[in-house]
Design a protein around this motif. Structure first.
Motif, PDB file in Angstrom:
ATOM      1  N   GLY A  10       0.742  -1.243   0.094  1.00 58.10           N
ATOM      2  CA  GLY A  10       0.016   0.128   0.080  1.00 58.10           C
ATOM      3  C   GLY A  10       0.841   1.109   0.119  1.00 58.10           C
ATOM      4  N   ASP A  11       2.011   1.162   0.323  1.00 56.37           N
ATOM      5  CA  ASP A  11       3.130   2.256   0.393  1.00 56.37           C
ATOM      6  C   ASP A  11       3.083   2.897  -1.260  1.00 56.37           C
ATOM      7  OD1 ASP A  11       3.336   2.210   3.042  1.00 56.37           O
ATOM      8  OD2 ASP A  11       5.364   1.666   2.981  1.00 56.37           O
ATOM      9  N   ARG A  12       3.077   4.232  -1.510  1.00 55.89           N
ATOM     10  CA  ARG A  12       3.487   4.506  -2.705  1.00 55.89           C
ATOM     11  C   ARG A  12       4.855   4.873  -3.036  1.00 55.89           C
ATOM     12  NH1 ARG A  12      -0.488   7.665  -5.615  1.00 55.89           N
ATOM     13  NH2 ARG A  12      -2.404   7.017  -5.173  1.00 55.89           N
ATOM     14  N   ILE A  13       5.396   4.548  -4.152  1.00 50.75           N
ATOM     15  CA  ILE A  13       6.551   4.696  -4.338  1.00 50.75           C
ATOM     16  C   ILE A  13       7.106   6.164  -5.043  1.00 50.75           C
ATOM     17  CG2 ILE A  13       6.857   2.285  -4.495  1.00 50.75           C
ATOM     18  CD1 ILE A  13       7.028   2.515  -7.490  1.00 50.75           C
ATOM     19  N   ALA A  14       8.422   6.339  -4.970  1.00 45.92           N
ATOM     20  CA  ALA A  14       8.817   7.872  -5.795  1.00 45.92           C
ATOM     21  C   ALA A  14       8.662   7.471  -7.281  1.00 45.92           C
ATOM     22  CB  ALA A  14      10.184   8.131  -5.098  1.00 45.92           C
ATOM     23  N   ARG A 130       5.179   5.235 -21.956  1.00 44.86           N
ATOM     24  CA  ARG A 130       3.836   4.833 -22.199  1.00 44.86           C
ATOM     25  C   ARG A 130       3.317   3.695 -21.393  1.00 44.86           C
ATOM     26  NH1 ARG A 130       3.847   3.511 -27.098  1.00 44.86           N
ATOM     27  NH2 ARG A 130       3.637   1.291 -26.704  1.00 44.86           N
ATOM     28  N   GLU A 131       4.006   2.716 -21.227  1.00 47.39           N
ATOM     29  CA  GLU A 131       3.671   1.411 -20.506  1.00 47.39           C
ATOM     30  C   GLU A 131       3.867   1.708 -18.951  1.00 47.39           C
ATOM     31  OE1 GLU A 131       6.392  -1.638 -21.974  1.00 47.39           O
ATOM     32  OE2 GLU A 131       5.298  -1.767 -24.121  1.00 47.39           O
ATOM     33  N   ARG A 132       4.683   2.605 -18.466  1.00 46.88           N
ATOM     34  CA  ARG A 132       4.630   2.718 -16.960  1.00 46.88           C
ATOM     35  C   ARG A 132       3.306   3.611 -16.848  1.00 46.88           C
ATOM     36  NH1 ARG A 132      10.741   5.411 -16.076  1.00 46.88           N
ATOM     37  NH2 ARG A 132      11.717   3.332 -15.803  1.00 46.88           N
ATOM     38  N   ARG A 133       3.042   4.600 -17.519  1.00 49.80           N
ATOM     39  CA  ARG A 133       1.713   5.376 -17.183  1.00 49.80           C
ATOM     40  C   ARG A 133       0.559   4.304 -17.310  1.00 49.80           C
ATOM     41  NH1 ARG A 133       4.388   9.080 -20.798  1.00 49.80           N
ATOM     42  NH2 ARG A 133       3.178   8.141 -22.500  1.00 49.80           N
ATOM     43  N   GLU A 134       0.438   3.230 -18.462  1.00 46.55           N
ATOM     44  CA  GLU A 134      -0.747   2.548 -18.365  1.00 46.55           C
ATOM     45  C   GLU A 134      -0.662   1.605 -17.026  1.00 46.55           C
ATOM     46  OE1 GLU A 134       0.020   0.354 -21.977  1.00 46.55           O
ATOM     47  OE2 GLU A 134      -0.855   2.048 -23.248  1.00 46.55           O
ATOM     48  N   ASP A 136       0.515   2.076 -14.073  1.00 53.58           N
ATOM     49  CA  ASP A 136       0.292   3.122 -12.816  1.00 53.58           C
ATOM     50  C   ASP A 136      -1.471   3.536 -12.961  1.00 53.58           C
ATOM     51  OD1 ASP A 136       2.665   3.013 -12.057  1.00 53.58           O
ATOM     52  OD2 ASP A 136       3.225   5.133 -12.910  1.00 53.58           O
ATOM     53  N   ALA A 137      -1.945   3.632 -14.078  1.00 51.04           N
ATOM     54  CA  ALA A 137      -3.312   3.807 -14.251  1.00 51.04           C
ATOM     55  C   ALA A 137      -4.192   2.764 -13.790  1.00 51.04           C
ATOM     56  CB  ALA A 137      -3.669   4.226 -15.769  1.00 51.04           C
ATOM     57  N   THR A 142      -0.440   1.524  -6.362  1.00 52.69           N
ATOM     58  CA  THR A 142       1.112   1.524  -6.170  1.00 52.69           C
ATOM     59  C   THR A 142       1.608   2.465  -7.028  1.00 52.69           C
ATOM     60  OG1 THR A 142       1.307  -0.069  -7.801  1.00 52.69           O
ATOM     61  CG2 THR A 142       1.221  -0.808  -5.513  1.00 52.69           C
ATOM     62  N   ALA A 143       0.796   3.732  -7.497  1.00 49.82           N
ATOM     63  CA  ALA A 143       1.220   4.728  -8.449  1.00 49.82           C
ATOM     64  C   ALA A 143       2.195   5.590  -7.752  1.00 49.82           C
ATOM     65  CB  ALA A 143       0.077   5.216  -9.200  1.00 49.82           C
ATOM     66  N   PRO A 144       3.428   6.026  -8.376  1.00 47.87           N
ATOM     67  CA  PRO A 144       4.112   6.827  -7.891  1.00 47.87           C
ATOM     68  C   PRO A 144       3.726   8.068  -7.397  1.00 47.87           C
ATOM     69  CG  PRO A 144       4.958   6.115  -9.757  1.00 47.87           C
ATOM     70  CD  PRO A 144       3.698   5.698  -9.695  1.00 47.87           C
ATOM     71  N   ASN A 145       3.961   8.824  -6.429  1.00 48.09           N
ATOM     72  CA  ASN A 145       3.429  10.146  -5.801  1.00 48.09           C
ATOM     73  C   ASN A 145       3.939  11.173  -6.948  1.00 48.09           C
ATOM     74  OD1 ASN A 145       2.296   9.200  -3.381  1.00 48.09           O
ATOM     75  ND2 ASN A 145       4.428   9.340  -2.456  1.00 48.09           N
TER      76      ASN A 145
END
Length: 146
Positions: A10-14, A130-134, A136-137, A142-145
Motif C-alpha cells: 500500500g505504500d506509494r513509491i517515488a 507509455r507502458e509505465r503510465r498504463e 500506474d493507471a 502503487t502509483a508513484p506520488n
C-alpha cells in the motif's frame, strides 16, 4: 536489503525518471565523448596522407574549437532532453555529427551508429514511459506520488 528498506503493502513509491530522458541523455553523452576522441584523432592525423576528406583541416585551432564546441553542445543538450527543445536539438546534433564525416570520413560510420541509437532511444524510451503510465493507471494503489 533489510525489511525496513522495502515498502510496505500500500505504500506509494517515488516517481521514476522518464526512460526517454534517460536513454536520449545517455546517447548524447556517449556521442560527446566520441566527438572528443575524433578531435584528438583528427589532430594527430593533420598533415598526413590519410587526411583525404572533402574538407581538410590542418589548423589545430580549428580542430579544437570545432570539436570543443560540438562536445559542449552535446553535453548541454544531454541535460535538456526532458524538454522538447532538447530532443529537437539532439536530433539536429545528429546531423552535425554526420557532417563531421566531411573532415574525418570514419565519422560517417560512428555517426550512423549514433543515429540508430538516437532513434532507438526516442522510440523505446517513449514506449517504456507509455507502458509505465498504463501500469500506474491500472494499479493506482502503487502509483508513484506525483
Amino acid at each position: 536489503m533489510s525489511s525496513k528498506d522495502r515498502p510496505a503493502p500500500g505504500d506509494r513509491i517515488a516517481p521514476k525518471k522518464s526512460a526517454l530522458v534517460q536513454f536520449t541523455s545517455l546517447t548524447l553523452q556517449l556521442e560527446a565523448f566520441c566527438v572528443a576522441f575524433a578531435a584528438v584523432a583528427l589532430y594527430g592525423l593533420r598533415g598526413s596522407l590519410y587526411e583525404k576528406g572533402p574538407i581538410s583541416l590542418s589548423d589545430p585551432t580549428a580542430i579544437w574549437i570545432g570539436g570543443g564546441v560540438l562536445f559542449v553542445a552535446l553535453l548541454v543538450l544531454s541535460r535538456l532532453t526532458s524538454r522538447p527543445v532538447g530532443v529537437a536539438g539532439g536530433t539536429l546534433a545528429q546531423v552535425l555529427v554526420i557532417a563531421t564525416g566531411l573532415v574525418l570520413p570514419m565519422m560517417y560510420l560512428v555517426a550512423a551508429v549514433f543515429v540508430i541509437m538516437w532513434a532507438a532511444s526516442l522510440r523505446i524510451g517513449a514506449r517504456v514511459d507509455r507502458e509505465r503510465r498504463e501500469y500506474d493507471a491500472a494499479h493506482p494503489e502503487t502509483a508513484p506520488n506525483v
